[in-house]
Design a protein around this motif. Structure first.
Motif, mmCIF file in Angstrom:
data_model
loop_
_atom_site.group_PDB
_atom_site.id
_atom_site.type_symbol
_atom_site.label_atom_id
_atom_site.label_comp_id
_atom_site.label_asym_id
_atom_site.label_seq_id
_atom_site.Cartn_x
_atom_site.Cartn_y
_atom_site.Cartn_z
ATOM 1 N N ARG A 33 0.705 -1.177 -0.173
ATOM 2 C CA ARG A 33 0.093 0.025 -0.144
ATOM 3 C C ARG A 33 0.717 1.200 -0.092
ATOM 4 N NH1 ARG A 33 -4.696 -1.305 -2.105
ATOM 5 N NH2 ARG A 33 -5.199 0.796 -1.351
ATOM 6 N N GLN A 104 -2.773 -5.323 -9.735
ATOM 7 C CA GLN A 104 -4.161 -5.443 -9.441
ATOM 8 C C GLN A 104 -4.271 -6.913 -8.915
ATOM 9 O OE1 GLN A 104 -7.058 -3.171 -9.605
ATOM 10 N NE2 GLN A 104 -5.197 -2.136 -9.702
ATOM 11 N N GLN A 107 -3.056 -6.969 -5.345
ATOM 12 C CA GLN A 107 -3.904 -6.227 -4.399
ATOM 13 C C GLN A 107 -4.993 -7.168 -4.077
ATOM 14 O OE1 GLN A 107 -3.284 -3.275 -3.296
ATOM 15 N NE2 GLN A 107 -1.530 -2.240 -4.510
ATOM 16 N N GLN A 108 -5.676 -7.726 -4.879
ATOM 17 C CA GLN A 108 -6.816 -8.742 -4.507
ATOM 18 C C GLN A 108 -6.408 -9.466 -3.695
ATOM 19 O OE1 GLN A 108 -8.355 -10.417 -8.018
ATOM 20 N NE2 GLN A 108 -8.869 -8.577 -9.058
ATOM 21 N N PHE A 109 -4.974 -10.279 -3.872
ATOM 22 C CA PHE A 109 -4.599 -11.235 -2.854
ATOM 23 C C PHE A 109 -4.540 -10.821 -1.471
ATOM 24 C CE2 PHE A 109 -0.823 -13.304 -0.802
ATOM 25 C CZ PHE A 109 -1.260 -14.353 -0.881
ATOM 26 N N GLY A 110 -3.949 -9.376 -1.359
ATOM 27 C CA GLY A 110 -3.531 -8.759 -0.079
ATOM 28 C C GLY A 110 -4.958 -8.375 0.711
ATOM 29 N N GLY A 111 -5.758 -8.355 -0.056
ATOM 30 C CA GLY A 111 -7.322 -7.958 0.482
ATOM 31 C C GLY A 111 -7.998 -9.285 1.315
ATOM 32 N N LYS A 112 -7.777 -10.412 0.346
ATOM 33 C CA LYS A 112 -8.595 -11.383 0.793
ATOM 34 C C LYS A 112 -7.468 -12.267 2.078
ATOM 35 C CE LYS A 112 -9.284 -16.446 -0.423
ATOM 36 N NZ LYS A 112 -10.557 -17.050 -0.515
#
Lengths: 136, 148
Positions: A33, A104, A107-112
């Motif tokens: 981030r 992208q 980033q999706q991986f990080g959120g999950k």
């Protein structure tokens, strides 16, 4: 700080591994981030991803051994959760490599990863602690 | 069945907010009170004894508050990270509901979360909304299911 004392399950080895996992995920998120351009952070992100792939498997194995040692009745279901996450990480990792480090995707991986880890430790793993306490 | 599902989804949401976010103030309200123009809509498909989907309607402000609490960081806009994090929460809540239902011999599976639109012309046997207010914002669950 991501780690909270309330996440402890009272087993020193497992608690230490959880703390290390949270510390690494926190560092990962800080890099992910940060304001710097993607080219500058991609190496650090990739190093952390590699670490996670190894460490998560090691931690899950130790946690499952502990569950078996106390005769935890939810062992099979819990093991399935671990297996599902390992499969997801490996599948994601392959997709990410094939995408040539697409931001992208990571980033999706990080959120999950963040939501999964918090739920797993704050809810699923606490059931092991509750069982161990009841068992005495 | 509608009431059982409504309660199961409300209880699972309340539990997730308590354990994951340390939010204890969670209550349900009439669905008509939920008004939101800017939201992240996540669908969880359901298969098995019940078939259809549950749509989690997260207002942008609620989505950001959730991720800010979980990460300890400041998120100011919805992006791939935020969408993925709230999608996983929808996945966790739905998974917990289906586990609870399986204890009553109702066997269902869920599909991976997908960002979606609310529009849907299909008719459902069970079509209800669960409007939930919490200390960090509202969410609304649209439960749209058919018996197999």
């Amino acid at each position: 700080m991501l780690w909270k004392e309330s996440y402890e399950i009272g087993v020193p080895l497992i608690d230490a591994q959880h703390k290390e996992l949270f510390r690494r995920v926190e560092l990962f998120l800080q890099v992910l981030r940060s304001e710097v351009c993607w080219d500058e952070k991609v190496q650090k992100v990739n190093e952390t991803l590699e670490f996670m792939k190894g460490y998560v498997v090691e931690h899950f194995r130790d946690e499952e051994e502990y569950q078996q040692s106390i005769g935890y009745p939810g062992y099979e279901a819990h093991k399935q959760l671990h297996t599902g996450m390992v499969e997801y990480v490996l599948e994601f990792s392959k997709k990410y490599e094939q995408s040539n480090n697409d931001e992208q995707l990571i980033q999706q991986f990080g959120g999950k990863l963040l939501a999964w880890l918090i739920n797993h430790v704050a809810a699923e793993d606490q059931r092991i602690a509750d069982y161990a306490k009841k068992k005495g | 069945m509608k009431d059982i599902l409504y309660k199961a989804f409300f209880d699972a949401t309340q539990n997730a907010f308590k354990l994951m976010l340390n939010i204890l103030e969670v209550s349900d309200h009439p669905a008509g009170d939920f008004k939101c123009d800017d939201e992240v809509d996540i669908a969880i498909g359901v298969t098995g004894d019940l078939q259809g989907k549950v749509i989690y309607r997260y207002p942008v402000s609620t989505s950001l508050n959730i991720v800010n609490i979980m990460s300890g960081m400041q998120f100011d806009a919805v992006d791939a990270f935020v969408t993925s994090a709230v999608s996983e929460i929808a996945n966790i809540i739905s998974g917990n509901v289906l586990t609870a239902l399986s204890e009553n011999d109702m066997n269902c599976d869920i599909l991976p979360p997908e960002q979606c639109k609310l529009d849907d012309d299909k008719k459902y046997d069970i079509n209800t909304s669960c409007h939930i207010r919490t200390a960090i914002g509202e969410i609304c669950l649209e439960i749209r299911l058919n018996r197999a």
